[in-house]
Design a protein around this motif. Structure first.
Motif, PDB file in Angstrom:
ATOM      1  N   LYS A   1       0.825  -1.214   0.000  1.00 33.76           N
ATOM      2  CA  LYS A   1       0.000   0.000   0.000  1.00 33.76           C
ATOM      3  C   LYS A   1       0.860   1.266   0.000  1.00 33.76           C
ATOM      4  O   LYS A   1       0.679   2.139  -0.842  1.00 33.76           O
ATOM      5  CB  LYS A   1      -0.924   0.015   1.238  1.00 33.76           C
ATOM      6  N   SER A   2       1.792   1.339   0.954  1.00 33.67           N
ATOM      7  CA  SER A   2       2.615   2.552   1.038  1.00 33.67           C
ATOM      8  C   SER A   2       3.453   2.726  -0.220  1.00 33.67           C
ATOM      9  O   SER A   2       3.616   3.848  -0.720  1.00 33.67           O
ATOM     10  CB  SER A   2       3.536   2.489   2.258  1.00 33.67           C
ATOM     11  N   THR A   3       3.976   1.628  -0.739  1.00 34.03           N
ATOM     12  CA  THR A   3       4.762   1.689  -1.972  1.00 34.03           C
ATOM     13  C   THR A   3       3.924   2.297  -3.096  1.00 34.03           C
ATOM     14  O   THR A   3       4.371   3.218  -3.794  1.00 34.03           O
ATOM     15  CB  THR A   3       5.238   0.275  -2.369  1.00 34.03           C
TER      16      THR A   3
ATOM     17  N   LEU B 217      -3.900   9.513   1.558  1.00 33.84           N
ATOM     18  CA  LEU B 217      -3.712   9.387   3.000  1.00 33.84           C
ATOM     19  C   LEU B 217      -3.281   7.968   3.351  1.00 33.84           C
ATOM     20  O   LEU B 217      -4.032   7.013   3.161  1.00 33.84           O
ATOM     21  CB  LEU B 217      -5.015   9.732   3.736  1.00 33.84           C
ATOM     22  N   ASP B 218      -2.061   7.839   3.863  1.00 39.67           N
ATOM     23  CA  ASP B 218      -1.525   6.514   4.150  1.00 39.67           C
ATOM     24  C   ASP B 218      -1.767   6.145   5.615  1.00 39.67           C
ATOM     25  O   ASP B 218      -1.136   6.696   6.506  1.00 39.67           O
ATOM     26  CB  ASP B 218      -0.019   6.483   3.835  1.00 39.67           C
ATOM     27  N   GLU B 219      -2.688   5.236   5.837  1.00 42.25           N
ATOM     28  CA  GLU B 219      -3.069   4.766   7.182  1.00 42.25           C
ATOM     29  C   GLU B 219      -3.247   5.932   8.161  1.00 42.25           C
ATOM     30  O   GLU B 219      -2.561   6.010   9.185  1.00 42.25           O
ATOM     31  CB  GLU B 219      -2.020   3.769   7.712  1.00 42.25           C
ATOM     32  N   PRO B 220      -4.201   6.815   7.869  1.00 37.73           N
ATOM     33  CA  PRO B 220      -4.318   8.048   8.654  1.00 37.73           C
ATOM     34  C   PRO B 220      -4.684   7.860  10.122  1.00 37.73           C
ATOM     35  O   PRO B 220      -4.493   8.778  10.905  1.00 37.73           O
ATOM     36  CB  PRO B 220      -5.404   8.842   7.924  1.00 37.73           C
TER      37      PRO B 220
ATOM     38  N   PRO C 259       1.943  11.004   4.380  1.00 32.73           N
ATOM     39  CA  PRO C 259       2.702   9.751   4.350  1.00 32.73           C
ATOM     40  C   PRO C 259       2.481   8.929   5.622  1.00 32.73           C
ATOM     41  O   PRO C 259       1.899   9.436   6.586  1.00 32.73           O
ATOM     42  CB  PRO C 259       4.162  10.208   4.273  1.00 32.73           C
ATOM     43  N   GLU C 260       2.964   7.704   5.594  1.00 29.35           N
ATOM     44  CA  GLU C 260       2.797   6.785   6.723  1.00 29.35           C
ATOM     45  C   GLU C 260       3.284   7.454   8.020  1.00 29.35           C
ATOM     46  O   GLU C 260       2.597   7.465   9.021  1.00 29.35           O
ATOM     47  CB  GLU C 260       3.612   5.520   6.445  1.00 29.35           C
ATOM     48  N   SER C 261       4.512   7.999   7.980  1.00 30.43           N
ATOM     49  CA  SER C 261       4.950   8.811   9.122  1.00 30.43           C
ATOM     50  C   SER C 261       5.268  10.205   8.600  1.00 30.43           C
ATOM     51  O   SER C 261       6.285  10.412   7.941  1.00 30.43           O
ATOM     52  CB  SER C 261       6.166   8.200   9.802  1.00 30.43           C
TER      53      SER C 261
HETATM   54 MG    MG Z   1       2.221   0.989   4.755  1.00 32.83          MG
END
Ligand code: MG
Ligand code: ADP
Length: 322
Positions: A40-42, A156-159, A80-82
């Motif tokens: 997902k993040s990729t 939105l990555d895992e908000p 981003p994720e972080s």
């Molecule tokens: Mg991820």
């Protein structure tokens, strides 16, 4: 609109995303679901132009992210994720810095900053150091920076990861509020999350697309036969013998028999509805039905099924036109 076209990404020899194709239409809120490590993040880093794909293309409102990154990126707000928050800056200082990075200048800079502070509910903490904020507030700052410049697309990555239930509720309602006039793609490894916010869902596993559509559509497609739960009075053997003769019947499985009351599931060919025949057959045997209801796959079941079997659900439609 976001178009992901045959995107493949290798990290060294490790394949993280494999031949992924899907479209998020203007105004849609798309849930991007998959277990940890699914890619997902990729995919989101590729969509936002943060990283090039090994193969394939991404178009943002028709603009190729690789060929014209500045124009494409202007249209995207990315959480981003972080999020890269600077702990030693105040909320306001940080947002003003992001304005500089995004090329928001002059009077607009102050106006934009105040606008996103309002939307994200950060009024009370503008002068606080980011490092001292709670996780929920840090996430709001992350969202606020994504909203600067009023991009039409939000990635939105895992908000809500790492937030407590109250914070999760707040961030979800914030996203829903924003979703009204924006195209949103939101990733999660948690099902209820996607179900609560998104109209459409893409499920990926090990870098591959395994299903797409609304939650209901995906559940329906995955179910290979119809299944009905029945609660009735009578003798199971006798009932099973009779029901087996109904055309299209595939299996009858007892779940429990407490005292007089039986519970069983009947399964039959997909697309047929045997409820009426079932009713008359049971009545003829003198076995009253106390309860009868279809067994539906829950989204939870679907997710487990899809991410453990690697089965591709035939969508019966062009994925590009989701
Ligand atoms: Mg991820
Ligand atoms: P998700 O966001 O769905 O959890 P990721 O996109 O972070 O998945 O990761 C997909 C796969 O690629 C995982 O197997 C992960 O270990 C690997 N991976 C992610 N980032 C890198 C990287 N920078 N270098 C090497 N492998 C990576």
């Amino acid at each position: 609109m976001i178009e992901i076209i045959n995107v493949t990404k290798y990290y060294g020899s490790h394949i993280a995303v494999k031949d992924l194709t899907f479209t998020v239409k203007k105004g849609e809120v798309m849930g991007f679901l998959g277990p940890n490590g699914a890619g997902k993040s990729t995919t989101m880093r590729i969509i936002t132009g943060y990283m090039p794909p090994t193969r394939g293309r991404v178009l943002i409102d028709g603009i190729d992210v690789l060929k014209d990154p500045m124009r494409a990126k202007k249209r995207i707000g990315y959480l981003p994720e972080s999020p890269p928050l600077y702990r030693d800056m105040t909320v306001k200082e940080y947002l003003l810095l992001v304005c500089d990075l995004k090329g928001i200048k002059g009077r607009k800079k102050e106006m934009e900053t105040n606008r996103v502070i309002g939307i994200s509910g950060l009024e009370q903490v503008t002068k606080r150091l980011i490092g001292n904020l709670s996780k929920g507030y840090k996430q709001r700052v992350g969202l606020a920076q994504a909203l600067l410049g009023d991009p039409g697309i939000l990635v939105l990555d895992e908000p809500t990861t790492g937030l407590d239930p109250k914070q999760i509720k707040e961030i979800r309602s914030l996203i829903k509020k924003l979703a009204g006039n924006k195209t949103v793609i939101l990733s999660s490894h948690i099902l209820p999350e996607v179900n609560a916010i998104c109209e459409k869902i893409i499920i990926i596993n090990k870098g591959r697309l395994v299903a797409s559509g609304s939650a209901d559509e995906i559940s329906m497609r995955l179910q290979s036969r119809e299944s009905i739960y029945v609660k009735a009075k009578g003798d199971f053997k006798k009932i099973a013998n009779t029901l087996q003769k109904i055309k299209g019947m595939q299996s009858i499985n007892q779940i429990s028999d407490e005292a007089e009351v039986l519970e069983f599931n009947v399964e039959f060919e997909k697309g047929r509805d045997l409820r009426e025949e079932l009713f008359y057959a049971m009545a003829e045997m003198g076995c009253p039905i106390l309860e009868m209801k279809p067994n539906k796959l829950s989204l939870e079941d679907v997710f487990v099924k899809l991410t453990t079997q690697e089965k591709v659900v035939e969508t019966g439609e062009d994925l590009g036109s989701l």
